[in-house]
Design a protein around this motif. Structure first.
Motif, short mmCIF file in Angstrom:
data_model
loop_
_atom_site.label_atom_id
_atom_site.label_comp_id
_atom_site.label_asym_id
_atom_site.label_seq_id
_atom_site.Cartn_x
_atom_site.Cartn_y
_atom_site.Cartn_z
N ASP A 1 0.84 -1.20 0.00
CA ASP A 1 0.00 0.00 0.00
C ASP A 1 0.88 1.25 0.00
O ASP A 1 2.00 1.24 0.51
CB ASP A 1 -0.89 0.01 1.25
CG ASP A 1 -1.91 -1.12 1.22
OD1 ASP A 1 -2.03 -1.79 0.18
OD2 ASP A 1 -2.56 -1.33 2.27
N LYS A 2 0.32 2.31 -0.55
CA LYS A 2 1.04 3.58 -0.55
C LYS A 2 0.92 4.26 0.81
O LYS A 2 -0.04 4.03 1.55
CB LYS A 2 0.48 4.50 -1.63
CG LYS A 2 0.68 3.96 -3.05
CD LYS A 2 0.10 4.91 -4.08
CE LYS A 2 0.33 4.37 -5.49
NZ LYS A 2 -0.27 5.24 -6.53
N GLY A 3 1.91 5.07 1.15
CA GLY A 3 1.82 5.90 2.35
C GLY A 3 2.54 5.35 3.55
O GLY A 3 2.91 6.10 4.45
N GLU A 4 2.74 4.02 3.65
CA GLU A 4 3.41 3.44 4.82
C GLU A 4 4.20 2.21 4.41
O GLU A 4 3.73 1.41 3.60
CB GLU A 4 2.41 3.06 5.91
CG GLU A 4 3.05 2.54 7.18
CD GLU A 4 2.04 2.17 8.26
OE1 GLU A 4 2.46 1.84 9.37
OE2 GLU A 4 0.83 2.20 7.96
N GLU A 5 5.39 2.07 4.97
CA GLU A 5 6.20 0.89 4.72
C GLU A 5 5.46 -0.36 5.20
O GLU A 5 4.84 -0.36 6.26
CB GLU A 5 7.52 1.03 5.47
CG GLU A 5 8.55 -0.03 5.16
CD GLU A 5 9.85 0.26 5.89
OE1 GLU A 5 10.87 0.42 5.20
OE2 GLU A 5 9.84 0.35 7.13
N CYS A 6 5.53 -1.42 4.40
CA CYS A 6 4.89 -2.69 4.77
C CYS A 6 5.96 -3.66 5.29
O CYS A 6 6.92 -3.98 4.58
CB CYS A 6 4.18 -3.30 3.56
SG CYS A 6 3.36 -4.87 3.91
N ILE A 7 5.81 -4.10 6.53
CA ILE A 7 6.72 -5.10 7.10
C ILE A 7 5.89 -6.33 7.43
O ILE A 7 4.86 -6.25 8.11
CB ILE A 7 7.42 -4.57 8.35
CG1 ILE A 7 8.30 -3.36 7.99
CG2 ILE A 7 8.28 -5.67 8.99
CD1 ILE A 7 9.03 -2.75 9.16
N CYS A 8 6.35 -7.49 6.92
CA CYS A 8 5.62 -8.74 7.10
C CYS A 8 6.51 -9.78 7.76
O CYS A 8 7.72 -9.81 7.54
CB CYS A 8 5.15 -9.29 5.75
SG CYS A 8 4.04 -8.21 4.84
#
Length: 221
Positions: free
Chosen positions: A190-197
């Motif tokens: 998603d745009k706007g925030e870093e994605c950490i999985c």
């Protein structure tokens, strides 16, 4: 926060019985720290297991049974027992990182050793005592497309921050996606925030694009 995508009941019951491997248990315990609904399923499984034990009739064992068990524990050649992460009372740290996962990280997220996998994508392995699946963190910059890929085994992905979307749906903090060797997908952060999985992989990623295939020997996940 309520998760929309959950682990299967089979996985939750395996976690409750202590039969799940350590990497998968880390992910399930981390999800449970964020998901009251699945904590209820695990609590029910543990309660039913306790009732079954109460109904089991005791058996007479030989006088040598205790010595045999102690000898087994002292045998250095025996397979090491895997630790199983538990849900603690303090379920998050100050930054919202679930405690079952935090206990496995040597440093804060920003100070971990992150390996470059491609533009906007990094990976950090998590050390365990297990010899089975691999577990690690995937860090994806906002709006980044992960290269199209399949899997040679099962894979579980749980979102810790941000979110992503692929052909199967949209996944946000706490959601778990289960993939098998029949799924080929291209997650887009998603745009706007870093994605950490948090990712648990049994096999290898199978890239489908030419560039990803060239880089695959360096990925090693």
């Amino acid at each position: 926060m309520n998760a929309s995508h959950h682990p299967s009941d089979d996985l939750l019951w395996s976690y409750a019985s202590g039969s799940l491997d350590e990497p998968s248990s880390i992910l399930i315990a981390t999800h449970l720290a964020l998901c009251p609904a699945c904590r209820g399923v695990v609590a029910k499984a543990e309660s039913l297991s306790g009732e079954l034990f109460e109904d089991i009739q005791p058996l007479d064992v030989g006088a040598s049974a205790l010595n045999s068990v102690l000898a087994r524990l002292d045998d250095e050649d025996d397979e090491k027992f895997e630790s199983v992460p538990q849900i603690s009372d303090a379920q998050h740290d100050a930054l919202g990182l679930p405690r079952p996962l935090k206990d496995y990280l040597p440093n804060e997220l920003g100070n971990l050793s992150w390996r470059w996998l491609g533009p906007g994508v990094h990976y950090s392995a998590i050390e365990t005592q297990a010899r089975g699946p691999k577990v690690g963190l995937l860090r994806i910059a906002p709006g980044t497309k992960v290269p199209m890929h399949g899997h040679s085994g099962n894979e579980m992905t749980m979102v810790l921050t941000g979110g992503y979307t692929d052909a199967t749906g949209s996944f946000q903090r706490g959601d778990v996606e289960a993939a098998d060797d029949g799924l080929v997908h291209q997650p887009v952060a998603d745009k706007g925030e870093e994605c950490i999985c948090l990712v648990v992989t049994e096999g290898e990623l199978q890239p489908t694009g030419m560039i990803a295939k060239v880089l695959q020997p360096f990925f090693r996940i």
